[in-house]
Structure formats: C-alpha cells, structure tokens
Design a protein around this motif. Structure first.
Motif, short mmCIF file in Angstrom:
data_model
loop_
_atom_site.label_atom_id
_atom_site.label_comp_id
_atom_site.label_asym_id
_atom_site.label_seq_id
_atom_site.Cartn_x
_atom_site.Cartn_y
_atom_site.Cartn_z
N TYR A 81 -8.31 7.45 18.66
CA TYR A 81 -7.94 6.49 17.45
C TYR A 81 -6.45 6.94 16.89
N ALA A 90 4.88 0.30 13.52
CA ALA A 90 5.34 1.05 12.20
C ALA A 90 5.34 2.52 12.05
N MET A 91 4.55 3.28 13.10
CA MET A 91 4.62 4.75 13.31
C MET A 91 5.72 4.88 14.32
N ILE A 157 -4.07 13.37 9.47
CA ILE A 157 -3.39 12.24 8.54
C ILE A 157 -2.19 12.77 7.82
N VAL A 161 1.72 11.90 8.21
CA VAL A 161 2.62 11.31 7.07
C VAL A 161 3.83 12.15 6.98
N ILE A 162 3.70 13.45 7.29
CA ILE A 162 4.79 14.34 7.22
C ILE A 162 5.77 14.20 8.27
N LEU A 164 6.36 11.44 9.83
CA LEU A 164 6.71 10.27 9.53
C LEU A 164 8.02 10.36 8.34
N LEU B 24 -11.20 12.24 -5.56
CA LEU B 24 -9.53 12.05 -4.75
C LEU B 24 -8.55 12.21 -5.88
N THR B 27 -2.79 14.88 -4.84
CA THR B 27 -2.28 16.29 -4.59
C THR B 27 -0.88 16.57 -4.47
N GLY B 29 0.97 18.49 -2.22
CA GLY B 29 1.47 19.09 -1.04
C GLY B 29 2.61 18.07 -0.41
N LEU B 30 2.90 18.14 0.75
CA LEU B 30 4.01 17.40 1.65
C LEU B 30 3.30 15.97 1.99
N GLU B 31 1.94 16.12 1.94
CA GLU B 31 0.98 15.00 2.25
C GLU B 31 0.84 14.07 1.02
N ARG B 33 2.29 11.79 -0.28
CA ARG B 33 2.74 10.24 -0.29
C ARG B 33 1.40 9.50 -0.02
N VAL B 34 0.64 9.90 0.99
CA VAL B 34 -0.44 9.24 1.64
C VAL B 34 -1.66 9.23 0.69
N VAL B 35 -1.85 10.23 -0.15
CA VAL B 35 -2.70 10.46 -1.17
C VAL B 35 -2.48 9.55 -2.28
N GLY B 110 3.64 1.98 7.83
CA GLY B 110 3.14 3.38 8.59
C GLY B 110 2.20 4.04 7.57
N VAL B 111 2.78 4.15 6.25
CA VAL B 111 1.84 4.99 5.21
C VAL B 111 0.83 4.11 4.98
N LEU B 114 -2.10 4.63 7.62
CA LEU B 114 -2.59 6.09 7.15
C LEU B 114 -3.33 6.35 5.95
N ASP B 117 -6.78 4.95 6.95
CA ASP B 117 -7.15 5.91 7.72
C ASP B 117 -7.77 7.12 6.83
N LEU B 118 -7.13 7.41 5.99
CA LEU B 118 -7.54 8.54 4.87
C LEU B 118 -8.90 8.15 4.29
N TYR B 122 -12.01 9.89 4.75
CA TYR B 122 -12.54 10.92 3.61
C TYR B 122 -14.06 10.26 2.99
#
Lengths: 298, 298
Positions: A81, A90-91, A157, A161-162, A164, B24, B27, B29-31, B33-35, B110-111, B114, B117-118, B122
């Motif tokens: 997946y 988009a990725m 995930i 995103v990092i 990207l 949720l 966060t 961290g570097l991630e 943006r997706v959160v 893209g985000v 993701l 998917d997150l 989760y």
C-alpha cells in the motif's frame, strides 16, 4: 553444512506468495476492479523481505504461532500500500516500479488510491481474523498496535511526509535524513522483526535484541538502497539509476560520499548481526539476510 | 418526560470531540504537518453520527466498556479518512466540504492522501490500545475485524470503487445504486451500531437486531442525503445543492422521483425503529436519531 541463503529466500518467498494468494484471491463482484488493482501491485515481484524477516525472527525462537502467516502477509500488504501511494503523481510521481508500470498508470489514480486503502485496511482484518485459528488474543492486539504505530504518523507516514517536505530544500542535514529513513523504511522493517519475535514468544530482553537488529538492518537497507540507485542499472532496479538524484532526493551517498556510505552500511550490518548473536544457529537466516545487504544487486 | 434529542446529540458530540482531542493531539515533530492535516478534517464540523450510534447502541444494553470511546473515535477517524480521499481530484474532486475548503485544497494532494492514511492506520492502533484499559481482548479483535471488513473492499472501499465506475454510465439501475450505497455508507454505519452493541455485551440475537437497525438506518440516511443535495441549500449542506446532479451521480430522487424517495426513506426508518423495539426506553436515542432523518436539514 553451510546455510544456503538463496534457497532459503526462494522457499520462504514461495510460501508467502501462496499465503497471499489464499488470503486475497480475485473476487467477482462489482468491486472486482479494486481487488484486481491491489493484487497487481501485491504480485508485482516483491522480494517479501518484511514477511521473511517476520518468519525468520519467529523461527529463531522456535515459535509455532498460528498467526504467523496472517501477520507476515499483513506486513507485505502494508508495504505494498505504501508503495502504491508513494508512487502517485502527488507524491513521488513514479511511472515504473520493479520494471512494471506503477498502479495508477494501469488503473488510474482513483482506483490506485483505493487499492492502497484496501491493502492497509485488509492487513488489520487479516491479523484480527487470526484469533479464529486459536492465536492468543492479547498477543494479536499487541502486534496490531505495534504494526499500526510503525505504519502510522510516528513511523512510515511520518517519514513519508518529512521526505515530501525535504524535497527541493537544500538545508537538509544527515541527522534529518537518518531520522526520516528510520521512520519511512526503518519502522516497518523493525516492526516486521519484532512482530515475528512476539509471535515466537519473545520476552522483553529478547524483544530488545530483535528491535536492535531491526533498527540497524533498516539503516543498512536504506544506505545500500541509495547506493544501488546511484550505481545500479535498470535491469537490477526496475527503475532508472540516478532517479533519486534527478528528483533532488537527499541520499546517503549524496551527503557523505560513496566510500563513507559503504563503510556506514557495513557498520550497521555488523551491529545488526551482533544484536542477535545470542540465538546462535537458530538465527542464521537473519544473520545471512543482513550480511547479504552488503552484496545487494537489487 | 420527553426525550430531548437535540440536547442528547449536543452532549454526545461534546464528549466525542473531547476524546478525539485527547487521542490525537497536535504533535511538534517534523511530521507535524500531516497530523495538522488530519486534525483539520477531523475537527471540520462533523456531526459524529457514527460514534454516537456506537455509544447509543452500547448504552441501550447498559454496557460499561472501557473501549467505548476508543472504538467510537476510531469510527469517526475512518469516516474522516474516507471523506479526505473521496474529495481528491482523482475521485469526486470536491473543493468544499461542510462549508470549508477540502483537505487537499489546504494542504496539497500529497499531504491529504497521507492524512487519510494516518487516520485509517491510527483508528486500528487506538482500538488495539484499548486492551491496556482492561477491555476484553477477544472482543476487541472481533470489533477490529468487524470494522475493517466494513471499511474494506467488501464494504466502504468496494462501494466507492463502484461509485467511481458508475459515473458517466447511463445503464445504472436502482438495484446497483442500492448495492453501492449499502457498501459505501451503509457498511460503516452498520458497523458503528454493531460494534457498540458488541462492546455493550450483545449476544447473537441482539446483534442481529442492531444489524437490522443499521442496515435500514443506512439506506434511509443515504436517501435523505440525496434529497438534501437536490433541494437543500449551501448553508444547510456546506456544498452547492444539485452538485450530485452536476457530476452525473446516480441518486434515489433521480431514479425514483422525490415523492417515492421520501416514502422509501420513511419505510426504512420505520423498519429500523421496529428492529430495536424490544429494548424499550433504553433505545430511545437510537429511535429518535432514526426518526430525525425524516426531518434532516443538514
């Protein structure tokens, strides 16, 4: 007698392929198209590294879990997946994967997104369903939690995103790259080893050993993958060499040079092998798989 | 004393919102943006129908499960992921949802992929994690299997791919539309009710009652949704009325007319209410929610 890694990998891959076929056969309903798309990528020539790591860790502990193949196959489905979604325009916008057109090139973007969603969702259904074979329920929940965390925003995930966000930025340092890879590829590889160990009955001390193996294996895997991309060719990789470079991806060789990258890969392989030394001959497959990374050609 | 549905829905929504925030949080961290993207859609004004159905079924059985809020919130996360992916340009290509720009319009495709998917990943982590609160492990696995199946290719994903394939085809009949909706929206609504009932301790006979409620609720929900799209306005819907028609979506009113659609919705609501009659006053919220569908304005 010397351990024959190539025969071992071939046999394990055949077993995993057979189980995947059994768990996700083609359906005939109106929804057949999305199952077809999921199967296209699932059977597109993957080497089944994650399921095999899971099986090898389980076997190193002489485990006998009825949930082994459901979990091993779920790991491959989650990996697949992630490839389908990562390849989307988009990725990473890749047209080829393992020498074949990517999922969205064949089925269109909409169906490709759904095929990825299908594999992710079905992975958890598969593990949960293993309870009916008599697997321990608490252990299965632990495995689901472990794999979901590794695949989620604190793992795969998050890494994607990092990745990207790092593209087209010039200020990315080695620490950030390593952090990204630890999440993007390392987390699921480690979860593969650890879930196999859990199913094999590992206690906390052993789990930590397999976790350390997974961590160093993951980094060595990524470094050798970067090296292959740089110096491999289309036949070996199924994609054009140097494609990371073209896309301005930050790689180990780009940041620390080819020779230093090779040394780092060797160091991580050695540490992976050390971590599982205590299991002796039972861990021979895990040891051989790690050492093989240094000779990878694909 | 008469049951106050509006007060009930408001209170339950507040509890679900509070739990979602706790499960949720943002966060750093570097991630991050997706959160942030996942939370943008999760807190974009959803009515929390699925969690509330789950809670109401659980409460109808006077249940007391420590897994209730994790499961209820997981259902909302899976619903939200499906909206994010369905809105993508490769799918329904919607710019607005509940009056706000869709996820990919704010965060990029893209985000957005993701972030979906997150939420899906989760959701399963959250349910599996409820074991640490003392919830029964076998029951949790049953709930995971039930929800994954409802969200998967035999349920929601299957329905969405059928919907994709039906667009721009003129030979789609009512039976196909009903089959599609049973999967696309019905399966997860039914799973919401049934998972709540499972956590509440339902036996097979009661589970079947809640399943019947969910089935008819799902169809009534879809028909009234189609009617709203046709005759509602932007304030009520957060999207332009008639947008289904513009996209050549096959709807109930388009296939059987407005009056006949209203009659069908009423029939399904009555059958949903009948299915849970045996639970008397304890099922009053479920009864009132079903009856409310016939007066929906949003």
């Amino acid at each position: 007698m010397e351990f024959n890694l190539s025969a071992y990998l071939k046999e394990q891959k055949a077993r995993v392929d057979e189980a995947l076929e059994r768990f996700l056969p083609q359906t005939s309903g109106l929804e057949a198209r999305v199952v077809e798309a999921a199967r296209y990528s699932l059977f597109a020539g993957g080497k089944r590294i994650r399921p095999i790591l899971c099986i090898a860790a389980h076997d190193a502990l002489k485990g006998n879990s009825p949930a082994l193949y459901p979990v091993a196959c779920a790991l491959e489905m989650i990996h697949t997946y992630s490839l389908i979604h990562d390849d989307l325009p988009a990725m990473d916008n890749d047209d080829f994967r393992r020498g074949k057109p990517t999922n969205h090139k064949v089925f269109g973007e909409g169906v490709a997104i759904l095929a990825g969603d299908l594999l992710l969702t079905y992975a958890f259904e598969l593990i949960a369903g293993a309870a009916t074979n008599g697997a321990d329920a608490s252990l299965l929940l632990e495995v689901i939690g472990l794999i979901a965390q590794a695949a989620g925003f604190r793992g795969m995930i998050g890494g994607q995103v990092i990745d990207l966000e790092c593209e087209n930025r010039s200020d990315v340092d080695l620490a950030t790259i390593e952090y990204m890879h630890t999440k993007k590829t390392g987390a699921l590889l480690t979860a593969s080893v650890v879930s196999g160990a859990l199913l094999g009955g590992a206690g906390d001390k052993d789990l930590e050993r397999f976790r350390r193996y997974g961590h160093h294996f993951g980094l060595a895997f990524q470094i050798t993958d970067d090296l292959l991309d740089l110096i491999g060719n289309f036949d070996q990789m199924g994609k054009s060499p140097g494609s990371d470079l073209q896309k301005n991806k930050k790689t180990y060789p780009a940041l620390m040079g080819i020779e230093e990258s090779r040394r780092a890969a060797e160091e991580h392989v050695n540490r992976a092998v050390e971590a599982i030394e205590v299991f002796g001959a039972d861990a021979e497959p895990l040891r051989a798989i790690a050492l093989y990374l240094l000779e990878r050609r694909g």
